[in-house]
Design a protein around this motif. Structure first.
Motif, PDB file in Angstrom:
ATOM      1  N   SER A 199       0.854  -1.190   0.000  1.00 48.26           N
ATOM      2  CA  SER A 199       0.000   0.000   0.000  1.00 48.26           C
ATOM      3  C   SER A 199       0.886   1.234   0.000  1.00 48.26           C
ATOM      4  CB  SER A 199      -0.941   0.029   1.209  1.00 48.26           C
ATOM      5  OG  SER A 199      -0.364   0.647   2.338  1.00 48.26           O
ATOM      6  N   ASP A 200       0.310   2.370  -0.318  1.00 49.82           N
ATOM      7  CA  ASP A 200       1.041   3.634  -0.278  1.00 49.82           C
ATOM      8  C   ASP A 200       0.167   4.676   0.423  1.00 49.82           C
ATOM      9  OD1 ASP A 200      -0.855   4.439  -2.154  1.00 49.82           O
ATOM     10  OD2 ASP A 200       0.548   4.499  -3.837  1.00 49.82           O
ATOM     11  N   PRO A 201       0.689   5.865   0.695  1.00 49.00           N
ATOM     12  CA  PRO A 201      -0.126   6.863   1.393  1.00 49.00           C
ATOM     13  C   PRO A 201      -1.441   7.182   0.701  1.00 49.00           C
ATOM     14  CG  PRO A 201       2.172   7.487   1.526  1.00 49.00           C
ATOM     15  CD  PRO A 201       2.113   6.293   0.604  1.00 49.00           C
ATOM     16  N   ALA A 202      -1.447   7.233  -0.630  1.00 49.19           N
ATOM     17  CA  ALA A 202      -2.693   7.577  -1.329  1.00 49.19           C
ATOM     18  C   ALA A 202      -3.802   6.590  -1.012  1.00 49.19           C
ATOM     19  CB  ALA A 202      -2.444   7.624  -2.832  1.00 49.19           C
ATOM     20  N   MET A 203      -3.471   5.333  -0.853  1.00 49.62           N
ATOM     21  CA  MET A 203      -4.486   4.341  -0.488  1.00 49.62           C
ATOM     22  C   MET A 203      -4.972   4.582   0.935  1.00 49.62           C
ATOM     23  SD  MET A 203      -2.600   1.056  -2.247  1.00 49.62           S
ATOM     24  CE  MET A 203      -3.827  -0.173  -1.733  1.00 49.62           C
ATOM     25  N   ASN A 204      -4.066   4.908   1.836  1.00 49.55           N
ATOM     26  CA  ASN A 204      -4.437   5.147   3.234  1.00 49.55           C
ATOM     27  C   ASN A 204      -5.215   6.441   3.416  1.00 49.55           C
ATOM     28  OD1 ASN A 204      -2.850   3.113   5.265  1.00 49.55           O
ATOM     29  ND2 ASN A 204      -1.749   3.369   3.339  1.00 49.55           N
ATOM     30  N   TRP A 205      -4.985   7.431   2.554  1.00 48.10           N
ATOM     31  CA  TRP A 205      -5.726   8.688   2.648  1.00 48.10           C
ATOM     32  C   TRP A 205      -7.221   8.500   2.423  1.00 48.10           C
ATOM     33  CZ3 TRP A 205      -1.835  11.563  -1.036  1.00 48.10           C
ATOM     34  CH2 TRP A 205      -0.663  11.841  -0.326  1.00 48.10           C
ATOM     35  N   ARG A 206      -7.627   7.384   1.883  1.00 54.03           N
ATOM     36  CA  ARG A 206      -9.049   7.144   1.607  1.00 54.03           C
ATOM     37  C   ARG A 206      -9.840   6.851   2.876  1.00 54.03           C
ATOM     38  NH1 ARG A 206     -10.187   3.047  -3.006  1.00 54.03           N
ATOM     39  NH2 ARG A 206     -12.250   3.934  -2.572  1.00 54.03           N
ATOM     40  N   LEU A 207      -9.156   6.668   4.008  1.00 55.92           N
ATOM     41  CA  LEU A 207      -9.829   6.368   5.266  1.00 55.92           C
ATOM     42  C   LEU A 207      -9.766   7.586   6.185  1.00 55.92           C
ATOM     43  CD1 LEU A 207      -8.841   3.465   4.134  1.00 55.92           C
ATOM     44  CD2 LEU A 207      -9.246   2.731   6.482  1.00 55.92           C
ATOM     45  N   SER A 208     -10.900   8.205   6.427  1.00 55.35           N
ATOM     46  CA  SER A 208     -10.901   9.389   7.286  1.00 55.35           C
ATOM     47  C   SER A 208     -10.490   9.040   8.717  1.00 55.35           C
ATOM     48  CB  SER A 208     -12.280  10.055   7.281  1.00 55.35           C
ATOM     49  OG  SER A 208     -13.269   9.181   7.809  1.00 55.35           O
ATOM     50  N   VAL A 209     -10.675   7.787   9.148  1.00 58.98           N
ATOM     51  CA  VAL A 209     -10.298   7.409  10.508  1.00 58.98           C
ATOM     52  C   VAL A 209      -8.782   7.449  10.694  1.00 58.98           C
ATOM     53  CG1 VAL A 209     -12.335   6.002  10.938  1.00 58.98           C
ATOM     54  CG2 VAL A 209     -10.319   4.951   9.898  1.00 58.98           C
ATOM     55  N   LEU A 210      -8.019   7.492   9.595  1.00 60.87           N
ATOM     56  CA  LEU A 210      -6.565   7.578   9.702  1.00 60.87           C
ATOM     57  C   LEU A 210      -6.061   9.015   9.631  1.00 60.87           C
ATOM     58  CD1 LEU A 210      -5.431   4.511   7.560  1.00 60.87           C
ATOM     59  CD2 LEU A 210      -5.640   4.682  10.043  1.00 60.87           C
ATOM     60  N   ASP A 211      -6.973   9.982   9.500  1.00 62.62           N
ATOM     61  CA  ASP A 211      -6.548  11.379   9.569  1.00 62.62           C
ATOM     62  C   ASP A 211      -5.937  11.627  10.947  1.00 62.62           C
ATOM     63  OD1 ASP A 211      -7.668  11.638   7.102  1.00 62.62           O
ATOM     64  OD2 ASP A 211      -9.348  12.894   7.725  1.00 62.62           O
ATOM     65  N   GLY A 212      -4.785  12.240  10.985  1.00 59.32           N
ATOM     66  CA  GLY A 212      -4.101  12.463  12.242  1.00 59.32           C
ATOM     67  C   GLY A 212      -3.166  11.329  12.625  1.00 59.32           C
ATOM     68  N   ILE A 213      -3.200  10.223  11.901  1.00 58.25           N
ATOM     69  CA  ILE A 213      -2.268   9.124  12.110  1.00 58.25           C
ATOM     70  C   ILE A 213      -1.113   9.289  11.130  1.00 58.25           C
ATOM     71  CG2 ILE A 213      -1.940   6.625  12.016  1.00 58.25           C
ATOM     72  CD1 ILE A 213      -3.655   7.541  14.351  1.00 58.25           C
ATOM     73  N   THR A 214       0.098   9.321  11.633  1.00 59.56           N
ATOM     74  CA  THR A 214       1.270   9.503  10.784  1.00 59.56           C
ATOM     75  C   THR A 214       1.534   8.240   9.979  1.00 59.56           C
ATOM     76  OG1 THR A 214       2.220  10.998  12.434  1.00 59.56           O
ATOM     77  CG2 THR A 214       3.716  10.115  10.775  1.00 59.56           C
ATOM     78  N   LEU A 215       1.820   8.408   8.703  1.00 62.77           N
ATOM     79  CA  LEU A 215       2.158   7.288   7.830  1.00 62.77           C
ATOM     80  C   LEU A 215       3.673   7.229   7.659  1.00 62.77           C
ATOM     81  CD1 LEU A 215      -0.570   7.792   5.059  1.00 62.77           C
ATOM     82  CD2 LEU A 215      -0.710   6.384   7.127  1.00 62.77           C
ATOM     83  N   ILE A 216       4.257   6.107   8.033  1.00 64.15           N
ATOM     84  CA  ILE A 216       5.687   5.923   7.836  1.00 64.15           C
ATOM     85  C   ILE A 216       5.917   4.697   6.961  1.00 64.15           C
ATOM     86  CG2 ILE A 216       6.218   7.022  10.051  1.00 64.15           C
ATOM     87  CD1 ILE A 216       6.976   4.218  11.107  1.00 64.15           C
ATOM     88  N   SER A 217       7.088   4.640   6.354  1.00 65.24           N
ATOM     89  CA  SER A 217       7.441   3.521   5.486  1.00 65.24           C
ATOM     90  C   SER A 217       8.845   3.046   5.820  1.00 65.24           C
ATOM     91  CB  SER A 217       7.376   3.934   4.009  1.00 65.24           C
ATOM     92  OG  SER A 217       6.044   4.212   3.634  1.00 65.24           O
ATOM     93  N   ASN A 218       9.041   1.750   5.766  1.00 67.46           N
ATOM     94  CA  ASN A 218      10.335   1.125   6.049  1.00 67.46           C
ATOM     95  C   ASN A 218      10.485  -0.100   5.162  1.00 67.46           C
ATOM     96  OD1 ASN A 218      10.974   2.762   8.587  1.00 67.46           O
ATOM     97  ND2 ASN A 218       9.053   1.798   9.191  1.00 67.46           N
ATOM     98  N   SER A 219      11.701  -0.612   5.098  1.00 66.15           N
ATOM     99  CA  SER A 219      11.978  -1.701   4.164  1.00 66.15           C
ATOM    100  C   SER A 219      11.543  -3.065   4.651  1.00 66.15           C
ATOM    101  CB  SER A 219      13.475  -1.748   3.862  1.00 66.15           C
ATOM    102  OG  SER A 219      14.201  -2.130   5.028  1.00 66.15           O
TER     103      SER A 219
END
Length: 415
Positions: A199-219
C-alpha cells in the motif's frame, strides 16, 4: 534537519534472513542507499541485543553509532556519510479476540538499552525470545502496547505493514477494522502505522479514521541490500526525541519513499497455486473462491482498503506530506541492460553509478537525467525519468507473489 530513516529491518537472528545482516553491512548499505538512521531490528533477541550493546556507542541523543567503523574501501567517497542506529524490533502477536484469531505484527522503537531490557523482561514472562529475532507471542497487541509504554513513556509502537492479509492490524485474514477495535482505550497511544510494501499513502488517505495518524514507510529488510526499498524522510532534530516528536505530531515527517504498491506481494486478490489474480470486483463476483479450483482466495490490500475506505480514490487530506514511488535501482539497471537484476553485469554498473554519482536515493530522485545518461546509458536515464513521472508498466502482486513494475524506454526518450 532533513534526513532519511529506515526503522524496520531484521538481523541474522530472524528466520528467513540473510547471514549478511550484521552491523557492518547495515552501516555500509545505509550509505550506499542514502539512509542516515537505521533501525537495529530484533532488539528483543538476547543474542542480537548483546551484540548491539557491545558494538554500538552513544551518538546523537538516543541514537547510536558503530564503536569501530570498518576500514576505508567499504563505501565509495561519493556515498560516505554518517550512519546512526535506533533501537527497534518487530513482535508477532497471535491471540484470540472478538471470537477470532488475530495475528498482528508490531514495530517497536525504543530510546535506550535500559528500555529494551525492561521490555524484554516483561516479554520473557509471556514466551521465549531466543528462538527468533521476531518473537511470536501469545499476547494481545493492546497488552504489548501497555508493556512498551511501561518500558518507557517515550517508546513507540507502530502497527507494521498495516494492510497485509495474514499478519497485520487491518489484514483481511485476521485483522481489525479500526485502531480502536484493536487497542481499545490505549488507541490514542498509537500515533502511526506503517504502510507496507503493498500500500502507499494515497491508499491510506481514503480512510478518514486515519486522519491524524502519521504514515511511515520502512523496508522490513531481510538482507542488507534490501535496505531502503521503502523509507521515511524526516525534517526534525537528528536524535531519538526528534524522531519521536515527528512521528507523534506528524509534522516532522516530510514524506515517504515507497514501492509502487502493485509490486508488493499482497496488493491484488488471488490464488497463487492456480496462477489466478483478480480485482476486488472479480473476487466478489466469484464469491471469494478461486474460479479454477474453488479454493479460498487471498484477499489483497487493495480489496481491503476498498472495503474500509469512506473516500473516493484520489482524496488527499490537507497538509498530507508527499511521497515518491520508486523502482529499486538494480532492477532499473537490469531492465536497461536486459539482464537479470542479480547478474554480474547489472551489479557492476550499479556500483559504478554509485561511485560516479552518489547514493541510490540521489540517483533515483534527484540526479540529472543527462548526467545519469553520461555516466551509464541513455536507456537507463530514460527509464529513471519515466519512473519519476509514474509512467510504468505493472503486473500486480498477489497471494505472496511479488508483482512487477517496469519501465519501457529507448535512447530516443532522452533526446
Amino acid at each position: 534537519m532533513r534526513f532519511t530513516a529506515d526503522l524496520h529491518i531484521h538481523s541474522r537472528f530472524s528466520r528467513a534472513t540473510s547471514r549478511d545482516l550484521n552491523l557492518d553491512q547495515l552501516w555500509r548499505w545505509a550509505q550506499l542507499k542514502g539512509i542516515r538512521v537505521v533501525g537495529t531490528g530484533d532488539c528483543t533477541h538476547p543474542g542480537w541485543l548483546a551484540e548491539l550493546e557491545q558494538e554500538l556507542v552513544p551518538a546523537e541523543n538516543g541514537l547510536l553509532r558503530l564503536r569501530r567503523e570498518p576500514p576505508d574501501g567499504q563505501v565509495p567517497d561519493s556515498c560516505r556519510a554518517p550512519v546512526s542506529f535506533l533501537l527497534s524490533g518487530e513482535i508477532s502477536c497471535i491471540y484470540r479476540k472478538g471470537g477470532r484469531t488475530r495475528k498482528v505484527h508490531c514495530l517497536v522503537l525504543l530510546p535506550d538499552f535500559e528500555a529494551a531490557h525492561r521490555l524484554n523482561l516483561a516479554l520473557s514472562r509471556v514466551g521465549t525470545l531466543a528462538s527468533d529475532g521476531r518473537p511470536i507471542l501469545k499476547l494481545d497487541a493492546k497488552d504489548l502496547l501497555a508493556m512498551v509504554l511501561q518500558a518507557s513513556p517515550r517508546a513507540l509502537l507502530v502497527p507494521a505493514h498495516a494492510w497485509t492479509p495474514h499478519f497485520s492490524i487491518f489484514g483481511a485474514c485476521s485483522g481489525f477494522e479500526s485502531l480502536q477495535e484493536c487497542f481499545e482505550e490505549l488507541a490514542p497511544e498509537v500515533h502511526a502505522i506503517e504502510t507496507g510494501l503493498s500500500s502507499d499513502p494515497a491508499m491510506n488517505w481514503r480512510l478518514s479514521v486515519l486522519d491524524g495518524i502519521t504514515l511511515i514507510s520502512n523496508s522490513d529488510a531481510h538482507s542488507a541490500s534490501k535496505l531502503g526499498r521503502e523509507a521515511t524522510l524526516f525534517d526534525a532534530e537528528l536524535c531519538y526525541q526528534g524522531i519521536y516528536q515527528a512521528i507523534v505530531g506528524g509534522k516532522g515527517v516530510a514524506g515517504t519513499i515507497e514501492f509502487f504498491p502493485e509490486q508488493g506481494k499482497y496488493h491484488a486478490d488471488g490464488h497463487r497455486c492456480c496462477g489466478v489474480r483478480l480485482s476486488p470486483e472479480q473476487t466478489i463476483a466469484h464469491g471469494y473462491r478461486c474460479p479454477t479450483c474453488g479454493g479460498k482466495l487471498t484477499v489483497g490490500v487493495l480489496h481491503r482498503v476498498e472495503l474500509l475506505a469512506d473516500r473516493a480514490a484520489g482524496a488527499r487530506p490537507e497538509q498530507a506530506p508527499p511521497f515518491w514511488s520508486v523502482i529499486p535501482l538494480i532492477d532499473l539497471i537490469g531492465g536497461a541492460l536486459r539482464v537479470g537484476s542479480s547478474s554480474k553485469k547489472a551489479e557492476t554498473l550499479y556500483f559504478e553509478l554509485l561511485e560516479r554519482l552518489g547514493n541510490e536515493f540521489h540517483i533515483l530522485l534527484d540526479a540529472s537525467l543527462n548526467e545519469i545518461a553520461a555516466r551509464s546509458t541513455a536507456t537507463l536515464a530514460a527509464g529513471i525519468g519515466r519512473m519519476r513521472a509514474g509512467e510504468v508498466e505493472i503486473e500486480p502482486g498477489y497471494d505472496g507473489k511479488f508483482g512487477t513494475v517496469s519501465v519501457s524506454a529507448s535512447e530516443e526518450d532522452t533526446t
